[in-house]
Design a protein around this motif. Structure first.
Motif, PDB file in Angstrom:
ATOM      1  N   TYR A   1      -3.277 -11.747   9.223  1.00  0.00           N
ATOM      2  CA  TYR A   1      -4.453 -11.204   8.547  1.00  0.00           C
ATOM      3  C   TYR A   1      -5.615 -12.169   8.765  1.00  0.00           C
ATOM      4  O   TYR A   1      -5.417 -13.364   8.996  1.00  0.00           O
TER       5      TYR A   1
ATOM      6  N   TYR B   1       2.505   0.463  -2.556  1.00  0.00           N
ATOM      7  CA  TYR B   1       2.003   0.472  -1.186  1.00  0.00           C
ATOM      8  C   TYR B   1       2.068   1.882  -0.623  1.00  0.00           C
ATOM      9  O   TYR B   1       2.824   2.746  -1.106  1.00  0.00           O
TER      10      TYR B   1
ATOM     11  N   GLY C   1       1.144  -4.532   2.989  1.00  0.00           N
ATOM     12  CA  GLY C   1       0.769  -5.548   2.015  1.00  0.00           C
ATOM     13  C   GLY C   1       1.662  -6.752   1.932  1.00  0.00           C
ATOM     14  O   GLY C   1       1.819  -7.341   0.854  1.00  0.00           O
TER      15      GLY C   1
ATOM     16  N   TYR D   1       0.950  -9.537   2.782  1.00  0.00           N
ATOM     17  CA  TYR D   1       0.102 -10.679   2.426  1.00  0.00           C
ATOM     18  C   TYR D   1       0.185 -11.010   0.936  1.00  0.00           C
ATOM     19  O   TYR D   1      -0.158 -12.128   0.522  1.00  0.00           O
ATOM     20  N   VAL D   2       0.626 -10.065   0.106  1.00  0.00           N
ATOM     21  CA  VAL D   2       0.744 -10.336  -1.331  1.00  0.00           C
ATOM     22  C   VAL D   2       1.675 -11.515  -1.566  1.00  0.00           C
ATOM     23  O   VAL D   2       1.517 -12.281  -2.516  1.00  0.00           O
TER      24      VAL D   2
ATOM     25  N   CYS E   1      -1.452  -1.461  -1.802  1.00  0.00           N
ATOM     26  CA  CYS E   1      -1.660  -1.952  -0.440  1.00  0.00           C
ATOM     27  C   CYS E   1      -1.417  -0.790   0.520  1.00  0.00           C
ATOM     28  O   CYS E   1      -0.352  -0.162   0.467  1.00  0.00           O
TER      29      CYS E   1
ATOM     30  N   SER F   1      -1.501   0.815   4.547  1.00  0.00           N
ATOM     31  CA  SER F   1      -1.538   0.549   5.979  1.00  0.00           C
ATOM     32  C   SER F   1      -2.770   1.213   6.588  1.00  0.00           C
ATOM     33  O   SER F   1      -3.393   2.080   5.961  1.00  0.00           O
TER      34      SER F   1
ATOM     35  N   GLU G   1      -5.402  -3.162   7.276  1.00  0.00           N
ATOM     36  CA  GLU G   1      -4.829  -2.818   5.976  1.00  0.00           C
ATOM     37  C   GLU G   1      -5.901  -2.861   4.883  1.00  0.00           C
ATOM     38  O   GLU G   1      -6.902  -3.582   4.996  1.00  0.00           O
TER      39      GLU G   1
ATOM     40  N   LEU H   1      -6.623  -3.086   0.563  1.00  0.00           N
ATOM     41  CA  LEU H   1      -6.149  -3.368  -0.795  1.00  0.00           C
ATOM     42  C   LEU H   1      -7.023  -2.602  -1.773  1.00  0.00           C
ATOM     43  O   LEU H   1      -8.248  -2.774  -1.802  1.00  0.00           O
TER      44      LEU H   1
END
Length: 634
Positions: free
Chosen positions: A471, A492, A513, A515-516, A591, A593, A617, A619
């Motif tokens: 990311y 998600y 997601g 990255y969470v 989250c 895609s 992506e 959020l």
């Protein structure tokens, strides 16, 4: 401490360090798991079996070798070097130059790290992340040693679980494995420096990916064996390596009880290896009895550890309270779909032969290297007669894995019956054969082997095979403070095009997601994707595994909510299902895609929106709401 309790005297230094590290990690991790589950853990007998192994390995006073202090310090220094190299490798695999955050590892490892939610918060050994409807939860067979180790480290440090798992917990286990490989080379008479270097390099020994074969025959793309993924990228196999190495080191010393107990540890650490583990012990004991090295009566006694482990395994899961099941859940049809029929006999034979050929191609380079070393001039004997039981055990284990891979060819994860035990086994056997072949040879020959191993590694990992999710730094800087301030409940969304095969229908394993995980531990990420293909049997993505894909889809929280509501007489309209789940679970963010479309019913709830320019992506931060179902304290 365990070594002291059983009166175990110092032996070969690397072996001593390996056993001390292994016993420490196993005892501490199992104790933590037993504490969190109230004793309901599959790992409970592992310390006992390990204690039997260590006691059976205890040398007599005449056999014990007391290392000189300087010699032992040098050994410790080499072992520390292996540990530092393991940590540097794991860290380097996720390092993002110039960024404040590490890269997010492959989806599987985000999923494994999220299982700390069930271990630390719920105290339940399960591979399901279902929290909204706990009646569907019960203990499930999986691989829990590395998961409990990660749960313990996360509880102690409070650091992001995914990084702790991939970098810290994995480094601990890989370091012990490296010392174990070094102990094999040292036992074979290789000098300490070369033993440590070769032990470190053997951590990378896997099947070789031949580019010209991949381009023409597409051998690896479907992951049929996964024999080409190095341990550093596949650290979930670390417990298998540990049990295999302990068994090999016991067999090299001809300590049969120790080997039998060590082999019995394997299925408890990693349930999918149980058939291969049982086949290996059967082959070993059969060879010992038929070669008259042991009486049949003694041989039967040595079968007790593996028999006891398998009985415990079966009873442990049979006696757990059953999870709630819907009528017509699809389990019977899914089970029928994976069981081979008598009419498939020819197909099964072809698969078995194909697996053997595939395996031979993967490891042909190491076979050629060993053949060259074997026939070069040397002053020492090659294989010893005492190595034959070890070879019998390895051959039986390989045969058992091939049989299970063949019988499980309809099963989505059937390849793991083969790859999970055989990749570690192959590396351990190659270490033994290299150690025997290099004994008494020049340093130049040792260096040549090291160069070949490195060359084969680079051939295998050419290109980006980490599958890390990346990311933009700006996006992470934006969403980091936002996510930290939000409750740990999120969802998600995936688009229909994101589902490429039946594996991806799993709502826990494949998500948006990831990255969470950089900012939260023990968080929910519930699927809000209503995957409803026209027909699983005709959709080319799922047709081969349609029954299993449908069973997996029915396990999604969204599907369960719709069914439970319908049973209660409160049917939820199809276009309101996502909104009902958001409200019931009290989700604070979603989250999505790049291919996902936010359902119309959820759009009025959006408070803020952040889009990543690199991955695409999105959020969505939702307006605050309270959950309508009992959830663990997150």
């Amino acid at each position: 401490m365990l070594l002291r309790l059983v009166g175990w005297h110092a032996e070969e230094p690397f072996f001593t360090i390996f056993l001390r590290l292994l016993t420490g990690v196993v005892v501490i991790t199992t104790a933590y798991g037993a504490w969190r589950t109230g004793g309901v853990t599959i790992l409970l007998p592992v310390p006992l079996l390990l204690g039997i192994t260590v006691k059976a390995l205890r040398p007599t006073q005449s056999q014990a070798v007391i290392a000189e202090p300087n010699d032992f310090r040098f050994t410790l220094l080499l072992a520390l070097g292996i540990g530092l190299a393991a940590f540097a490798t794991q860290y380097g695999l996720v390092y993002e130059p110039g960024a404040a955050h590490l890269q997010t590892p492959f989806q599987d490892y985000v999923y494994y790290s999220r299982l700390t939610l069930m271990l630390n918060k719920v105290g339940l050994e399960t591979n399901s992340l279902e929290v909204v409807f706990p009646q569907f939860q019960t203990e499930q067979p999986y691989h829990y040693l590395e998961l409990w180790l990660n749960a313990l480290l996360v509880r102690v440090t409070g650091l992001p679980s995914v990084w702790v798992f991939f970098v810290s917990a994995s480094s601990v286990l890989i370091s012990i494995i490296g010392v174990g490989f070094t102990a094999i080379y040292s036992y074979c008479g290789i000098r300490k420096f070369w033993a440590a270097l070769l032990g470190l390099l053997t951590l990378t020994v896997v099947g070789t990916v031949w580019p010209f074969l991949i381009a023409r025959y597409n051998m690896v793309v479907n992951g049929s064996l996964l024999a080409h993924v190095p341990l550093q990228l596949h650290p979930k196999l670390a417990p298998v390596y540990l049990a295999v190495l302990l068994t090999v080191l016991s067999l090299l010393r001809q300590r049969w009880l120790a080997a039998a107990a060590a082999a019995a540890i394997l299925p408890l650490l990693f349930v999918a290896t149980a058939p291969a583990a049982m086949a290996g012990v059967t082959g070993l004991l059969g060879y010992l009895a038929m070669s008259r090295q042991l009486s049949w009566r003694r041989t039967l006694w040595l079968a007790a550890p593996i028999a006891g482990a398998l009985v415990y395994l079966g009873l442990f899961y049979a006696l757990q309270p059953p999870a709630y099941q819907f009528a017509n859940s699809g389990q019977s049809s899914a089970f029928a779909a994976v069981v081979p029929t008598p009419g498939e006999a020819k197909t099964l034979l072809n698969i078995a032969i194909g697996v053997g050929i595939n395996y031979s191609i993967y490891y042909a380079a190491y076979a050629a290297l060993l053949a060259i070393l074997w026939f070069l001039p040397r002053n020492s004997p090659r294989l010893q007669q005492s190595d034959r039981p070890l070879l019998a055990w390895g051959a039986a284990m390989l045969l058992g894995a091939i049989v299970m891979r063949t019988l499980g060819h309809h099963f989505l994860d059937g390849f793991q019956f083969f790859s999970n035990p055989i990749v570690p086994l192959s590396a351990a056997m190659i270490a033994v054969l290299l150690g025997r072949a290099l004994y008494g040879t020049s340093a130049g020959r040792h260096g040549l082997v090291a160069v070949v191993i490195v060359g084969l590694l680079f051939m295998t990992i050419s290109g980006d095979i980490t599958d890390n999710t990346r990311y933009s730094a700006q996006f992470l800087e934006q969403v980091g403070p936002v996510l930290r301030a939000l409750p740990n409940r999120g969802g998600y969304l995936l688009g229909d095009a994101d589902y490429k095969n039946a594996y991806m229908t799993s709502s826990d394993s494949y998500t948006a997601g990831t990255y969470v995980s950089n900012f939260k531990n023990d968080y929910l990420l519930i699927s809000l994707s209503a995957l409803v293909p026209d027909n699983f049997q005709t959709d080319s993505r799922f047709a081969r595994d349609s029954a299993q894909a449908e069973l997996i889809r029915r396990r999604a929280t969204l599907v369960r909510l719709a069914k439970l509501s319908s049973q209660a007489g409160h049917a939820i309209p199809a276009d309101s299902a996502e909104l009902a789940l958001v409200q019931r679970a009290g989700l604070a963010f979603i989250c999505a895609s790049p291919r996902a479309v936010l359902p119309t019913a959820l759009r009025p709830l959006v408070h803020a929106r952040y889009r990543d320019a690199r991955s695409g992506e999105v959020l969505y931060v939702l307006q605050p709401t309270s959950p309508r179902s009992p959830l663990p304290s997150l």
